[in-house]
Design a protein around this motif. Structure first.
Motif, PDB file in Angstrom:
ATOM      1  N   PRO A 428       0.830  -1.211   0.000  1.00  0.00           N
ATOM      2  CA  PRO A 428       0.000   0.000   0.000  1.00  0.00           C
ATOM      3  C   PRO A 428       0.862   1.258   0.000  1.00  0.00           C
ATOM      4  O   PRO A 428       2.017   1.251   0.439  1.00  0.00           O
ATOM      5  CB  PRO A 428      -0.817  -0.124   1.294  1.00  0.00           C
ATOM      6  N   ALA A 429       0.296   2.346  -0.506  1.00  0.00           N
ATOM      7  CA  ALA A 429       0.945   3.658  -0.422  1.00  0.00           C
ATOM      8  C   ALA A 429       0.528   4.317   0.883  1.00  0.00           C
ATOM      9  O   ALA A 429      -0.660   4.370   1.209  1.00  0.00           O
ATOM     10  CB  ALA A 429       0.551   4.525  -1.620  1.00  0.00           C
ATOM     11  N   ARG A 430       1.484   4.813   1.623  1.00  0.00           N
ATOM     12  CA  ARG A 430       1.216   5.385   2.932  1.00  0.00           C
ATOM     13  C   ARG A 430       1.963   6.715   3.090  1.00  0.00           C
ATOM     14  O   ARG A 430       2.922   6.995   2.374  1.00  0.00           O
ATOM     15  CB  ARG A 430       1.654   4.423   4.044  1.00  0.00           C
ATOM     16  N   GLY A 431       1.526   7.513   4.044  1.00  0.00           N
ATOM     17  CA  GLY A 431       2.200   8.768   4.372  1.00  0.00           C
ATOM     18  C   GLY A 431       1.525  10.010   3.829  1.00  0.00           C
ATOM     19  O   GLY A 431       1.944  11.124   4.147  1.00  0.00           O
ATOM     20  N   GLY A 432       0.473   9.872   3.006  1.00  0.00           N
ATOM     21  CA  GLY A 432      -0.215  11.039   2.480  1.00  0.00           C
ATOM     22  C   GLY A 432      -0.994  11.763   3.568  1.00  0.00           C
ATOM     23  O   GLY A 432      -1.665  11.132   4.380  1.00  0.00           O
ATOM     24  N   ARG A 433      -0.911  13.090   3.570  1.00  0.00           N
ATOM     25  CA  ARG A 433      -1.588  13.882   4.583  1.00  0.00           C
ATOM     26  C   ARG A 433      -2.017  15.209   3.981  1.00  0.00           C
ATOM     27  O   ARG A 433      -1.279  15.840   3.217  1.00  0.00           O
ATOM     28  CB  ARG A 433      -0.658  14.132   5.768  1.00  0.00           C
ATOM     29  N   ASP A 434      -3.239  15.641   4.310  1.00  0.00           N
ATOM     30  CA  ASP A 434      -3.748  16.907   3.807  1.00  0.00           C
ATOM     31  C   ASP A 434      -3.053  18.068   4.506  1.00  0.00           C
ATOM     32  O   ASP A 434      -2.431  17.914   5.566  1.00  0.00           O
ATOM     33  CB  ASP A 434      -5.262  16.998   4.025  1.00  0.00           C
ATOM     34  N   ALA A 435      -3.193  19.259   3.905  1.00  0.00           N
ATOM     35  CA  ALA A 435      -2.586  20.454   4.488  1.00  0.00           C
ATOM     36  C   ALA A 435      -3.207  20.747   5.849  1.00  0.00           C
ATOM     37  O   ALA A 435      -4.375  20.465   6.099  1.00  0.00           O
ATOM     38  CB  ALA A 435      -2.766  21.644   3.547  1.00  0.00           C
ATOM     39  N   GLU A 436      -2.406  21.330   6.712  1.00  0.00           N
ATOM     40  CA  GLU A 436      -2.854  21.634   8.065  1.00  0.00           C
ATOM     41  C   GLU A 436      -3.849  22.789   8.056  1.00  0.00           C
ATOM     42  O   GLU A 436      -3.678  23.778   7.337  1.00  0.00           O
ATOM     43  CB  GLU A 436      -1.651  21.992   8.934  1.00  0.00           C
TER      44      GLU A 436
END
Length: 655
Positions: A428-436
């Motif tokens: 799986p692809a991991r580590g993506g996070r939306d802007a704060e």
């Protein structure tokens, strides 16, 4: 990333007007004309507008002051983080010449009528090399030639663990998919029961004397029946290093015995072929833009230009944050000046070719001219000359939680590469996070004020670790050596880290809970710069204790067995979870034992469940299956231990 300031002039007054109109019959019953043309209504609207303006502005003053305080502290909103994974580029057939996968090659998920493709790009150039297989060796001797027709005992001392067979290569095959076509004597490797796990393990040389061998993943397929018949073995190789064995310095692949099941050694008759059939390339969820012209300079200070695509991926692009910003002069198009990115213009002079980039909005800014108290004008940063063309060579944009996709989703190669048949992500692809958001940034202020980039207390280490590598770790627990007893060292600080998971409530495999070594090393370096000189820092994953739970229950009348079973499994996976489990639903506490009462409490009030008759625990292996036959009623952990969920089983009592 700049902090958004509240818009203080965004005012509404209709509510005050309506309330004033409702009071007219009470205070002035003879006033019956309430139309907007009436002068009295006009005065009501005027005073309502002024009152609403004052109320709105007063309500915004505390928030404005708070945000200005954050700006004084140098705080900025954290940008988007891109998901990352590895993609296997599969060849249509083994090739005699190297195949090049260029940096920036795009792969994506399949586009459908309702979903747009999620684009990933490769992080580096990768060459799939034909293997240069030159040597075969046993534990004791180096054999001649590279293709062997004489029968070779694979494990001459088959009853001795770590007995091994070695394949030597002249070239580096790091992150290649290797296919070995081998001919073994029929059923010569006696003692291996069909259906059991393989009694041997594949490893590659690392070139590191401290840990000379790196384990390969389990073979994708092995048709040799544990080396008892001719067949193929396909391996995904990790990073390799050159090291010496039997007097030759080569890149080695070895297979060695890990269990004593062989009664007779398998016999290798021939190495038929050794082929590279693919390559494993790291990718990031971002799209690549090259040579974008931002505009032309008007020769004034403080100019601003905006990129066509944003948010920009910071630190994940072709060269640092992004490529080069070039200023090309009008009278000489062949000459271009390279400008340097800075966080701000505080230390920039009028001769420094500096600029700033807001990764959230894609805005490029050049230095302003500021009038000083003595009346002089100070230029912060150089001004691009009139009619100069501003061009950014490369940058990547994208990121966000949308990139956290499951395995096998990246199946589309967006540009044709000769001899590449297909692509796939095995993990799986991991580590993506939306802007704060601004609200999340405001929650960080107490930690920023407390730590001020210094790590002294346990809370400081945990807070700074989240700030320094946002999105890398979801749970960070700091433990002092005094709390570890015999497992601790004097003056040592232990940080237990668990990587980020977009969907942590279900079953988590062992690979999902192991942090990346490069992330741990990067965090160790950043924290070491901010801690006391005498502090010794150890960063590791918790010692996971995998537990498989067996419960015997009775259904309530009219309940559906499948629905109750799914509800029980969901609650067990959520409770025995290092990220969201435990009594407080904040991750299973470090060092806390698991007792039957925990299961009873978690399954209480499960819809369709009449009662729980039995609860047994089994210590499981990393694949979730029970590795211990004897049931237990309590599972103890070490001071660094955390309970993790294995594969559970449910038994229903006969009604």
């Amino acid at each position: 990333m700049t902090l958004p300031v509240p818009q203080l002039d965004n005012r509404r007054f209709q509510d005050l007007v309506d309330e004033a109109k409702k009071r007219i019959p009470l205070y002035c019953p003879e006033w019956t004309d309430h139309n907007v043309s009436d002068p009295g209504i006009t005065l009501i609207e005027l005073f309502a507008w002024m009152t609403e303006s004052l109320i709105y502005r007063l309500n915004k003053v505390p928030e404005l002051h708070y945000i200005k305080l954050m700006e004084l502290l140098g705080m900025k909103l954290q940008g988007t983080m891109p998901a990352q994974t590895d993609v296997t580029f599969w060849l249509s057939a083994a090739q005699p010449n190297p195949i090049v996968i260029r940096q920036g090659t795009e792969v994506s998920s399949t586009q459908t009528e309702t979903e747009r493709p999620i684009i990933f790009t490769t992080d580096l150039d990768f060459h799939i090399h034909p293997p240069q297989f030159v040597r075969l060796a046993t534990q004791q001797q180096l054999l001649e030639g590279k293709i062997f027709t004489a029968e070779v005992e694979v494990f001459p001392s088959q009853r001795k663990l770590d007995d091994a067979l070695y394949f030597g290569f002249k070239n580096n095959l790091s992150h290649h998919v290797l296919r070995l076509t081998l001919a073994f004597a029929q059923a010569e490797g006696g003692g291996v029961a069909p259906g059991k796990s393989l009694p041997y393990q594949w490893e590659v040389s690392t070139g590191n004397n401290e840990s000379p061998w790196q384990k390969c993943e389990d073979p994708e397929f092995d048709t040799t029946n544990a080396m008892n018949r001719p067949g193929r073995i396909q391996l995904h190789l990790p990073a390799m290093g050159r090291q010496s064995h039997a007097g030759e310095a080569l890149y080695w692949l070895r297979v060695h015995v890990v269990s004593g099941e062989y009664s007779d050694s398998p016999k290798l008759q021939e190495v038929v072929a050794v082929d590279a059939v693919g390559g494993i390339v790291p990718v990031t969820q971002a799209a690549l833009i090259e040579n974008e012209v931002l505009g032309y300079s008007d020769g004034t200070p403080g100019q601003r230009f905006r990129l066509r695509h944003f948010p920009v991926i910071a630190g994940k692009s072709m060269a640092g944050t992004h490529g080069k910003l070039l200023v090309e002069f009008e009278d000489d198009q062949d000459e271009a000046e390279t400008w340097v990115e800075r966080q701000d213009f505080a230390n920039s002079t009028g001769d420094d070719p500096h600029y700033t980039l807001d990764t959230r909005t894609g805005e490029v800014r050049f230095g302003p001219a500021v009038r000083l108290p003595n009346g002089q004008i100070h230029q912060f940063g150089k001004v691009p000359p009139l009619r100069a063309k501003i061009r950014l060579t490369t940058y990547r944009y994208g990121g966000g939680s949308i990139g956290n996709i499951e395995a096998e989703r990246l199946d589309t190669l967006r540009s044709s590469i000769p001899f590449v048949a297909r692509v796939a992500n095995r993990k799986p692809a991991r580590g993506g996070r939306d802007a704060e958001s601004i609200e999340a940034a405001q929650m960080r202020v107490p930690n920023v004020l407390r730590t001020r980039e210094r790590a002294i207390t346990k809370a400081d280490f945990e807070a700074l670790a989240h700030q320094l590598l946002p999105g890398a770790f979801q749970r960070i627990t700091c433990i002092d050596s005094g709390d570890l007893g015999d497992e601790g060292n004097p003056g040592e600080i232990v940080l237990l880290v668990i990587p980020f998971q977009s969907e942590p409530r279900g079953y988590l495999a062992a690979s999902d809970l192991l942090p990346e070594p490069q992330d741990m090393e990067r965090l160790r370096q950043l924290l070491s710069e901010r801690s006391l000189l005498t502090t010794r820092l150890r960063i590791q994953a918790p010692v996971y204790v995998w537990v498989a739970v067996h419960v015997r229950v009775r259904l309530a009348p009219g309940a559906h067995r499948e629905q109750v079973s799914q509800a029980i499994l969901q609650r067990l996976y959520q409770m025995l979870n290092p990220l969201c489990g435990g009594p407080q639903a904040q991750g299973w506490p470090v060092g806390r034992a698991l007792r039957q009462s925990d299961v009873y409490s978690a399954l209480d009030q499960t819809p369709g469940l009449e009662f729980i008759d039995l609860v047994h625990f089994f210590v499981a292996d990393t694949k979730g299956g029970a590795a211990q036959k004897e049931p237990q009623t309590v599972i103890e952990t070490s001071p660094l231990g955390v309970i993790a969920s294995g594969l559970h089983s449910i038994e229903f009592m006969d009604e």
